[in-house]
Scaffold this motif. Structure first.
Motif, PDB file in Angstrom:
ATOM      1  N   ARG A  30       0.685  -1.137  -0.103  1.00 18.39           N
ATOM      2  CA  ARG A  30       0.121   0.090  -0.082  1.00 18.39           C
ATOM      3  C   ARG A  30       0.662   1.370  -0.010  1.00 18.39           C
ATOM      4  O   ARG A  30       0.356   2.424   0.146  1.00 18.39           O
ATOM      5  N   GLN A  47      -5.038  -2.809   8.382  1.00 13.81           N
ATOM      6  CA  GLN A  47      -6.282  -2.059   8.169  1.00 13.81           C
ATOM      7  C   GLN A  47      -6.219  -0.864   9.406  1.00 13.81           C
ATOM      8  O   GLN A  47      -6.324   0.178   9.407  1.00 13.81           O
ATOM      9  N   GLU A  73      -3.187   1.452   9.952  1.00 12.92           N
ATOM     10  CA  GLU A  73      -3.347   2.537   8.611  1.00 12.92           C
ATOM     11  C   GLU A  73      -4.596   3.557   9.219  1.00 12.92           C
ATOM     12  O   GLU A  73      -4.189   4.777   8.830  1.00 12.92           O
ATOM     13  N   LYS A  74      -5.477   3.221   9.694  1.00 16.78           N
ATOM     14  CA  LYS A  74      -6.736   4.081  10.124  1.00 16.78           C
ATOM     15  C   LYS A  74      -6.526   4.949  11.355  1.00 16.78           C
ATOM     16  O   LYS A  74      -6.522   5.957  11.514  1.00 16.78           O
TER      17      LYS A  74
END
Length: 192
Positions: free
Chosen positions: A25, A184, A187-188
């Motif tokens: 990513r 996830q 990252e958030k």
């Protein structure tokens, strides 16, 4: 650049999932985030080899070399601080951390636990879920507090408990979800 430091004690599969997500990513380019180091309390932790092969600095601070948990935590804290982490990630780090350590990294220390917290804190989560007749199990990413497996929940993944499940088969399905959930949630957390 925001630095992530990851702590492991064993195979490091969640650490590897985080590192791979960061690469795929392009966290460094897109978010200004990088995995700066991987630390372990065990020299035989398999995950250290993965980190070394990815060019990530690894640091070993063996807990058995210290007379107390507090002495170990202080030495570990000193090593972590060298990397100036924006986030400290527990990824299968099998040590209970002292309140002083947790306070030092207040609001930048997260963990993943293989249950739908607040249910089944501690160990043997999968067998306990099966024994209780749960229809669902899962994993929880949470901020770490001085109370074991408590703290504000950041993300959860749900996995059905199947009629023929063993603790091992359930653990494998939950772990596959952990590998998706943890990157996830990180990252958030770092982009919020």
């Amino acid at each position: 650049m925001k630095n992530i430091v990851i702590l492991i004690s064993g195979s490091g599969t969640n650490m590897a999932a985080i590192v791979q997500a960061a690469e795929q990513r392009q966290w460094s380019d897109k978010l200004g985030v990088r995995v700066a180091a991987v630390l372990s309390n065990r020299g035989d932790a398999e995950g250290l080899e993965f980190a070394k092969n990815r060019g990530i600095p690894v640091v070993l601070v063996e807990h058995k070399s210290f007379a107390s948990r507090e002495a170990f935590d202080l030495a570990l804290q000193d090593e972590i601080d060298r990397f100036e982490p924006a986030l400290l990630v527990l990824a299968g780090f099998m040590r209970i951390l002292s309140p002083a350590f947790v306070q030092h990294f207040h609001k930048r220390l997260i963990n993943i636990h293989p249950s739908l917290l607040p249910a089944f804190t501690g160990l043997n989560t999968h067998q306990r879920a099966i024994d209780m007749g749960c229809k669902f199990a899962g994993a929880t990413v949470h901020l770490v507090t001085s109370e074991l497996d408590h703290g504000p929940i950041l993300a959860q993944a749900v996995v059905p408990v199947l009629p023929m499940d063993t603790a091992q088969s359930l653990a494998e399905r939950v772990l596959s979800q952990e590998h998706l959930l943890y990157p996830q949630a990180i990252e958030k957390f770092l982009t919020a």
